[in-house]
Design a protein around this motif. Structure first.
Motif, PDB file in Angstrom:
ATOM      1  N   UNK A 105       0.834  -1.196   0.000  1.00  0.00           N
ATOM      2  CA  UNK A 105       0.000   0.000   0.000  1.00  0.00           C
ATOM      3  C   UNK A 105       0.867   1.242   0.000  1.00  0.00           C
ATOM      4  N   UNK A 106       0.406   2.265   0.698  1.00  0.00           N
ATOM      5  CA  UNK A 106       1.129   3.539   0.707  1.00  0.00           C
ATOM      6  C   UNK A 106       2.406   3.437   1.527  1.00  0.00           C
ATOM      7  N   UNK A 107       3.526   3.807   0.898  1.00  0.00           N
ATOM      8  CA  UNK A 107       4.812   3.882   1.583  1.00  0.00           C
ATOM      9  C   UNK A 107       5.236   5.344   1.609  1.00  0.00           C
ATOM     10  N   UNK A 108       5.600   5.826   2.779  1.00  0.00           N
ATOM     11  CA  UNK A 108       5.990   7.221   2.933  1.00  0.00           C
ATOM     12  C   UNK A 108       7.396   7.295   3.497  1.00  0.00           C
ATOM     13  N   UNK A 109       8.214   8.111   2.859  1.00  0.00           N
ATOM     14  CA  UNK A 109       9.568   8.355   3.346  1.00  0.00           C
ATOM     15  C   UNK A 109       9.704   9.808   3.754  1.00  0.00           C
ATOM     16  N   UNK A 110       9.936  10.083   5.035  1.00  0.00           N
ATOM     17  CA  UNK A 110      10.103  11.473   5.463  1.00  0.00           C
ATOM     18  C   UNK A 110      11.387  12.062   4.893  1.00  0.00           C
ATOM     19  N   UNK A 111      11.335  13.308   4.421  1.00  0.00           N
ATOM     20  CA  UNK A 111      12.503  13.948   3.820  1.00  0.00           C
ATOM     21  C   UNK A 111      12.931  15.208   4.566  1.00  0.00           C
ATOM     22  N   UNK A 112      12.013  16.140   4.823  1.00  0.00           N
ATOM     23  CA  UNK A 112      12.324  17.385   5.538  1.00  0.00           C
ATOM     24  C   UNK A 112      13.441  18.167   4.851  1.00  0.00           C
ATOM     25  N   UNK A 113      13.247  18.482   3.566  1.00  0.00           N
ATOM     26  CA  UNK A 113      14.240  19.223   2.783  1.00  0.00           C
ATOM     27  C   UNK A 113      13.761  20.654   2.593  1.00  0.00           C
ATOM     28  N   UNK A 114      14.564  21.628   3.022  1.00  0.00           N
ATOM     29  CA  UNK A 114      14.152  23.036   2.951  1.00  0.00           C
ATOM     30  C   UNK A 114      15.133  23.922   2.196  1.00  0.00           C
ATOM     31  N   UNK A 115      16.257  23.372   1.769  1.00  0.00           N
ATOM     32  CA  UNK A 115      17.274  24.185   1.096  1.00  0.00           C
ATOM     33  C   UNK A 115      18.050  23.316   0.114  1.00  0.00           C
ATOM     34  N   UNK A 116      18.829  23.977  -0.740  1.00  0.00           N
ATOM     35  CA  UNK A 116      19.689  23.225  -1.657  1.00  0.00           C
ATOM     36  C   UNK A 116      20.721  22.404  -0.882  1.00  0.00           C
ATOM     37  N   UNK A 117      21.158  22.928   0.250  1.00  0.00           N
ATOM     38  CA  UNK A 117      22.092  22.162   1.085  1.00  0.00           C
ATOM     39  C   UNK A 117      21.434  20.852   1.523  1.00  0.00           C
ATOM     40  N   UNK A 118      20.183  20.938   2.014  1.00  0.00           N
ATOM     41  CA  UNK A 118      19.451  19.732   2.426  1.00  0.00           C
ATOM     42  C   UNK A 118      19.321  18.759   1.256  1.00  0.00           C
ATOM     43  N   UNK A 119      18.982  19.284   0.080  1.00  0.00           N
ATOM     44  CA  UNK A 119      18.837  18.440  -1.109  1.00  0.00           C
ATOM     45  C   UNK A 119      20.163  17.759  -1.421  1.00  0.00           C
TER      46      UNK A 119
END
Length: 168
Positions: A105-119
């Motif tokens: 079913x639904x799989x969710x991966x938390x990311x919490x990316x807010x900037x290019x540094x985070x990316x």
């Protein structure tokens, strides 16, 4: 420090942190092994603490001040960086990635990316790994936190221009 006191201290540390905190950093702070911290977090979760594990560490998600919106996208692994940068460049945060798995079913991966540094940090951790969207032919959702409706509109426009936005 007793185990229960340590767990409460970990919980308080996560509540006060504005960034994800790695298990290794928590282990060092509380003079225990990383595995002890992983076990402590599991027990905290079992007792109801809303702790999420992200690629950069543990977080307690705080109530967002902006708008929460979702976008559906489709691209291969090479499009991931452009997609994520497009979102953070418009002032929004990528909270997670969601795919629909045929078995689980639904799989969710938390990311919490807010900037290019985070990316960039996220992408470096992805080296050699396959993204969740590989399970669904590149189709996935992202939950976004945007400061306002205009920022969300800009995100949709840029993703459309990149050719990765799924619409209608």
């Amino acid at each position: 420090m007793r185990a229960e006191e340590r767990r409460q201290a970990i919980l308080e540390h996560l509540r006060q942190s504005s960034r994800p905190v790695s298990a290794g950093l928590l282990a060092e702070r509380f003079s225990v092994s990383r595995q002890v911290v992983v076990g402590d977090v599991a027990l905290l979760r079992a007792s109801g603490a809303d702790i999420s594990a992200t690629p950069r560490g543990y977080v307690i998600l705080k109530a967002d001040r902006g708008l929460i919106r979702r976008v559906a996208c489709r691209h291969d692994g090479r499009g991931m960086e452009a997609e994520l940068c497009a979102v953070v460049d418009q002032g929004c945060s990528v909270l997670d990635v969601i795919v629909e798995h045929p078995v689980y079913g639904q799989l969710t991966g938390p990311l919490q990316l807010s900037s290019r540094y985070d990316v960039g940090q996220f992408l470096s951790r992805c080296a050699g790994a396959r993204p969740l969207s590989d399970l669904t032919g590149g189709i996935h959702l992202h939950t976004l936190s945007c400061p306002d409706e205009d920022a969300f509109r800009r995100v949709r426009d840029v993703l459309r221009d990149l050719g990765v936005l799924l619409e209608g």
